[in-house]
Design a protein around this motif. Structure first.
Motif, PDB file in Angstrom:
ATOM      1  N   ASN A   1     -15.359   9.308  -6.283  1.00 47.73           N
ATOM      2  CA  ASN A   1     -15.423   8.562  -7.536  1.00 47.73           C
ATOM      3  C   ASN A   1     -16.574   9.031  -8.427  1.00 47.73           C
ATOM      4  O   ASN A   1     -16.436   9.208  -9.619  1.00 47.73           O
ATOM      5  CB  ASN A   1     -15.578   7.062  -7.250  1.00 47.73           C
ATOM      6  CG  ASN A   1     -14.236   6.396  -7.018  1.00 47.73           C
ATOM      7  OD1 ASN A   1     -13.204   6.961  -7.312  1.00 47.73           O
ATOM      8  ND2 ASN A   1     -14.259   5.197  -6.489  1.00 47.73           N
TER       9      ASN A   1
ATOM     10  N   ASN B   1      -6.759  -0.955  -8.381  1.00 43.58           N
ATOM     11  CA  ASN B   1      -7.632  -2.099  -8.100  1.00 43.58           C
ATOM     12  C   ASN B   1      -7.462  -3.212  -9.123  1.00 43.58           C
ATOM     13  O   ASN B   1      -7.555  -4.395  -8.787  1.00 43.58           O
ATOM     14  CB  ASN B   1      -9.087  -1.644  -8.059  1.00 43.58           C
ATOM     15  CG  ASN B   1      -9.494  -1.123  -6.702  1.00 43.58           C
ATOM     16  OD1 ASN B   1      -9.232  -1.750  -5.688  1.00 43.58           O
ATOM     17  ND2 ASN B   1     -10.109   0.039  -6.671  1.00 43.58           N
ATOM     18  N   VAL B   2      -7.217  -2.845 -10.372  1.00 44.42           N
ATOM     19  CA  VAL B   2      -6.947  -3.867 -11.396  1.00 44.42           C
ATOM     20  C   VAL B   2      -5.712  -4.675 -11.004  1.00 44.42           C
ATOM     21  O   VAL B   2      -5.720  -5.916 -11.033  1.00 44.42           O
ATOM     22  CB  VAL B   2      -6.751  -3.211 -12.780  1.00 44.42           C
ATOM     23  CG1 VAL B   2      -6.210  -4.234 -13.787  1.00 44.42           C
ATOM     24  CG2 VAL B   2      -8.062  -2.640 -13.292  1.00 44.42           C
TER      25      VAL B   2
ATOM     26  N   LYS C   1     -16.471   6.950  -2.235  1.00 48.13           N
ATOM     27  CA  LYS C   1     -17.492   6.794  -3.273  1.00 48.13           C
ATOM     28  C   LYS C   1     -17.898   8.140  -3.857  1.00 48.13           C
ATOM     29  O   LYS C   1     -18.119   8.280  -5.056  1.00 48.13           O
ATOM     30  CB  LYS C   1     -18.707   6.068  -2.699  1.00 48.13           C
ATOM     31  CG  LYS C   1     -18.440   4.609  -2.357  1.00 48.13           C
ATOM     32  CD  LYS C   1     -19.651   3.971  -1.705  1.00 48.13           C
ATOM     33  CE  LYS C   1     -19.345   2.514  -1.325  1.00 48.13           C
ATOM     34  NZ  LYS C   1     -20.502   1.888  -0.628  1.00 48.13           N
TER      35      LYS C   1
ATOM     36  N   GLY D   1      -8.870   8.108 -12.414  1.00 49.98           N
ATOM     37  CA  GLY D   1      -8.843   6.647 -12.451  1.00 49.98           C
ATOM     38  C   GLY D   1      -7.634   5.951 -11.890  1.00 49.98           C
ATOM     39  O   GLY D   1      -7.446   4.752 -12.129  1.00 49.98           O
ATOM     40  N   SER D   2      -6.786   6.644 -11.119  1.00 55.83           N
ATOM     41  CA  SER D   2      -5.609   5.965 -10.573  1.00 55.83           C
ATOM     42  C   SER D   2      -6.007   4.827  -9.631  1.00 55.83           C
ATOM     43  O   SER D   2      -5.351   3.778  -9.607  1.00 55.83           O
ATOM     44  CB  SER D   2      -4.702   6.962  -9.843  1.00 55.83           C
ATOM     45  OG  SER D   2      -5.360   7.531  -8.721  1.00 55.83           O
ATOM     46  N   THR D   3      -7.082   5.008  -8.850  1.00 60.24           N
ATOM     47  CA  THR D   3      -7.512   3.936  -7.947  1.00 60.24           C
ATOM     48  C   THR D   3      -8.075   2.743  -8.721  1.00 60.24           C
ATOM     49  O   THR D   3      -7.951   1.601  -8.273  1.00 60.24           O
ATOM     50  CB  THR D   3      -8.565   4.448  -6.951  1.00 60.24           C
ATOM     51  OG1 THR D   3      -9.638   5.077  -7.667  1.00 60.24           O
ATOM     52  CG2 THR D   3      -7.964   5.454  -5.990  1.00 60.24           C
ATOM     53  N   THR D   4      -8.685   3.015  -9.874  1.00 56.74           N
ATOM     54  CA  THR D   4      -9.169   1.906 -10.702  1.00 56.74           C
ATOM     55  C   THR D   4      -7.999   1.065 -11.197  1.00 56.74           C
ATOM     56  O   THR D   4      -8.041  -0.171 -11.168  1.00 56.74           O
ATOM     57  CB  THR D   4      -9.971   2.436 -11.901  1.00 56.74           C
ATOM     58  OG1 THR D   4     -11.109   3.155 -11.426  1.00 56.74           O
ATOM     59  CG2 THR D   4     -10.446   1.287 -12.786  1.00 56.74           C
TER      60      THR D   4
ATOM     61  N   TYR E   1      -6.575  -6.936  -7.995  1.00 58.52           N
ATOM     62  CA  TYR E   1      -7.386  -8.123  -8.307  1.00 58.52           C
ATOM     63  C   TYR E   1      -6.564  -9.182  -9.040  1.00 58.52           C
ATOM     64  O   TYR E   1      -6.795 -10.387  -8.870  1.00 58.52           O
ATOM     65  CB  TYR E   1      -8.619  -7.726  -9.123  1.00 58.52           C
ATOM     66  CG  TYR E   1      -9.820  -7.437  -8.241  1.00 58.52           C
ATOM     67  CD1 TYR E   1     -10.822  -8.389  -8.051  1.00 58.52           C
ATOM     68  CD2 TYR E   1      -9.935  -6.228  -7.582  1.00 58.52           C
ATOM     69  CE1 TYR E   1     -11.901  -8.134  -7.246  1.00 58.52           C
ATOM     70  CE2 TYR E   1     -11.021  -5.962  -6.763  1.00 58.52           C
ATOM     71  CZ  TYR E   1     -12.008  -6.917  -6.592  1.00 58.52           C
ATOM     72  OH  TYR E   1     -13.069  -6.670  -5.769  1.00 58.52           O
TER      73      TYR E   1
ATOM     74  N   GLU F   1      -6.372  10.554  -8.741  1.00 55.99           N
ATOM     75  CA  GLU F   1      -7.504   9.714  -8.331  1.00 55.99           C
ATOM     76  C   GLU F   1      -8.761  10.080  -9.104  1.00 55.99           C
ATOM     77  O   GLU F   1      -9.600   9.223  -9.390  1.00 55.99           O
ATOM     78  CB  GLU F   1      -7.726   9.884  -6.819  1.00 55.99           C
ATOM     79  CG  GLU F   1      -8.606   8.819  -6.196  1.00 55.99           C
ATOM     80  CD  GLU F   1     -10.081   9.093  -6.425  1.00 55.99           C
ATOM     81  OE1 GLU F   1     -10.860   8.123  -6.467  1.00 55.99           O
ATOM     82  OE2 GLU F   1     -10.466  10.267  -6.562  1.00 55.99           O
TER      83      GLU F   1
ATOM     84  N   SER G   1       0.069  -1.001  -6.864  1.00 56.22           N
ATOM     85  CA  SER G   1      -1.307  -0.864  -6.381  1.00 56.22           C
ATOM     86  C   SER G   1      -1.352  -0.089  -5.077  1.00 56.22           C
ATOM     87  O   SER G   1      -2.191   0.802  -4.891  1.00 56.22           O
ATOM     88  CB  SER G   1      -1.936  -2.254  -6.194  1.00 56.22           C
ATOM     89  OG  SER G   1      -3.204  -2.154  -5.600  1.00 56.22           O
TER      90      SER G   1
ATOM     91  N   ARG H   1     -14.919  12.204 -10.895  1.00 59.37           N
ATOM     92  CA  ARG H   1     -14.126  11.337 -11.750  1.00 59.37           C
ATOM     93  C   ARG H   1     -14.473  11.473 -13.221  1.00 59.37           C
ATOM     94  O   ARG H   1     -15.615  11.741 -13.581  1.00 59.37           O
ATOM     95  CB  ARG H   1     -14.371   9.897 -11.318  1.00 59.37           C
ATOM     96  CG  ARG H   1     -13.378   8.953 -11.885  1.00 59.37           C
ATOM     97  CD  ARG H   1     -13.493   7.636 -11.205  1.00 59.37           C
ATOM     98  NE  ARG H   1     -12.673   6.672 -11.870  1.00 59.37           N
ATOM     99  CZ  ARG H   1     -12.608   5.400 -11.555  1.00 59.37           C
ATOM    100  NH1 ARG H   1     -13.322   4.961 -10.569  1.00 59.37           N
ATOM    101  NH2 ARG H   1     -11.829   4.595 -12.204  1.00 59.37           N
TER     102      ARG H   1
END
Length: 414
Positions: free
Chosen positions: A220, A305-306, A217, A299-302, A309, A296, A79, A224
């Motif tokens: 994104n 974040n998964v 933001k 979706g690398s940051t998504t 979390y 990024e 992450s 994205r």
């Protein structure tokens, strides 16, 4: 919790994922009930707290599950790599002065808070809260907590070898550490939800962090797109592959330091987890200057974040609310202690007009370490996670010294 209803790791992970899915899905629901509910209760707080309830109720067991180990050893480093490589580190560097000042204030709040808490506790309940002789002396155990709250669990273990508390006392200190730090984490996460009001009280200009959040933001929303199957595999290969490389290097670095320069143990440089964070952070920084940063956009940051979390839920899973009854006297000291820490950091932040972001992340970097500090930073924006990592690594470096000084001060006032 030794006799949980569900002990299989696959089942435990399923519970955590169901909680995360339910909370995050309803947090984005247009239904009026959920919109009003999440205006009061931050989603990230529920992601942390609900697994703790299941652990306390004996539904799952955080102590006996390997989920947290996997999350902290593999998902957290991956992450960090995925989140760090996608941000503008030049903008992060601009935040260093405020972050550094709050880091000093957070550590100072713990160092002076310990002896002050002992003095206040003795005044409230003389002869009840603190005392003991020899290895059962309260200050010996509290000194290990001081190291944990200015550095991390490795620092706590190091001070255990220095102060030599009894096994019974040290067990109580672990419970105190977990309970108070978890409650403090929940408080900081709730504060993220109220950051505008807190910043107004702090008279803080939040323009620097707000600008970085907006930049994140904008990236994104504008650039994205959904990753293809090969691109998603590439993202996973970068994050988890670099994590695997870090583990490989640690297997060489740590034994070499122990053999050649064992005195570096005083700086925690023989601690494998510290090296895991240092190496993966370095990999993330280096990748941010390469074409890997373009991941990024897909979706690398998504994905990062998964992973983050899942870590947050696994941290919450280790919380047992009933531990408060193990050492009630010293728990009182713990609450007074963290309250003094809070007063110090809020006063410093208000005096220098520093935003709640720096206050919360610096505090959690001291009290909690990389995983929880990253969780707090992610509550503001994933773009700000690198600040949390930097401060936490600094905490590992100073934790032994701060813990020792605080322990000596508590011995003096006990």
């Amino acid at each position: 919790m030794n006799n949980a209803i569900f002990e299989q790791d696959a089942v435990v992970l399923a519970f955590l994922l169901i909680i995360l899915a339910a909370v995050l899905y309803t947090a984005n629901s247009p239904l009026p009930f959920f919109r009003k509910f999440y205006q009061v209760v931050p989603p990230i707080l529920l992601c942390y707290f609900l697994p703790g309830i299941l652990n306390t109720a004996g539904v799952i067991s955080g102590d006996n599950s390997a989920v947290y180990t996997v999350a902290s050893q593999f998902l957290l480093p991956a992450s960090l790599i995925l989140l760090i490589m996608g941000v503008d580190l030049k903008e992060i560097w601009k935040l260093r002065k405020k972050a550094g000042l709050m880091f000093i204030a957070a550590a100072l709040g713990i160092v002076i808070g310990g002896p002050l808490a002992v003095i206040i506790g003795k005044a409230l309940l003389p002869g009840v809260i603190v005392g003991g002789e020899g290895e059962d002396a309260s200050w010996r155990g509290l000194g290990t907590v001081a190291a944990s709250w200015t550095g991390g669990s490795a620092n706590m273990a190091a001070m255990y070898e220095v102060f030599k508390p009894s096994a019974r006392l040290y067990s109580g200190m672990i419970a105190l550490d977990v309970l108070i730090s978890n409650i403090w984490l929940a408080t900081l996460l709730y504060g993220v939800h109220k950051k505008k009001k807190i910043n107004q009280w702090l008279r803080a200009d939040d323009g620097d962090t707000a600008g970085l959040e907006q930049q994140f933001k904008n990236t994104n929303t504008v650039e994205r797109r959904m990753a293809t199957m090969p691109e998603m595999m590439l993202i996973l290969a970068v994050g988890l592959g670099a994590t695997g490389l870090a583990h490989l290097l640690i297997g060489k670095i740590v034994p070499w330091i122990k053999a050649v320069a064992p005195q570096l143990a005083r700086f925690n440089l023989t601690n494998e987890f510290l090296w895991l964070i240092i190496l993966t952070t370095t990999f993330g920084v280096l990748l941010s200057f390469t074409r890997a940063r373009n991941l990024e956009r897909i979706g690398s940051t998504t994905v990062g974040n998964v992973f983050l979390y899942i870590l947050i839920a696994s941290i919450g899973m280790k919380m047992n609310i009933l531990n408060v009854f193990d050492t009630p006297g010293l728990i009182v000291i713990g609450f007074i202690w963290i309250a003094i820490h809070a007063v110090v950091i809020f006063l410093v932040a208000r005096m220098f007009k520093i935003s709640y972001f720096f206050l919360a992340v610096a505090s959690e970097a001291s009290v909690g370490g990389v995983p929880t500090a990253s969780a707090v930073a992610a509550g503001f924006s994933p773009a700000l996670v690198p600040v949390a990592v930097l401060l936490s690594v600094m905490g590992y470096a100073v934790g032994n010294y701060a813990g020792y000084i605080c322990g000596m001060l508590m011995q003096w006032v006990c």
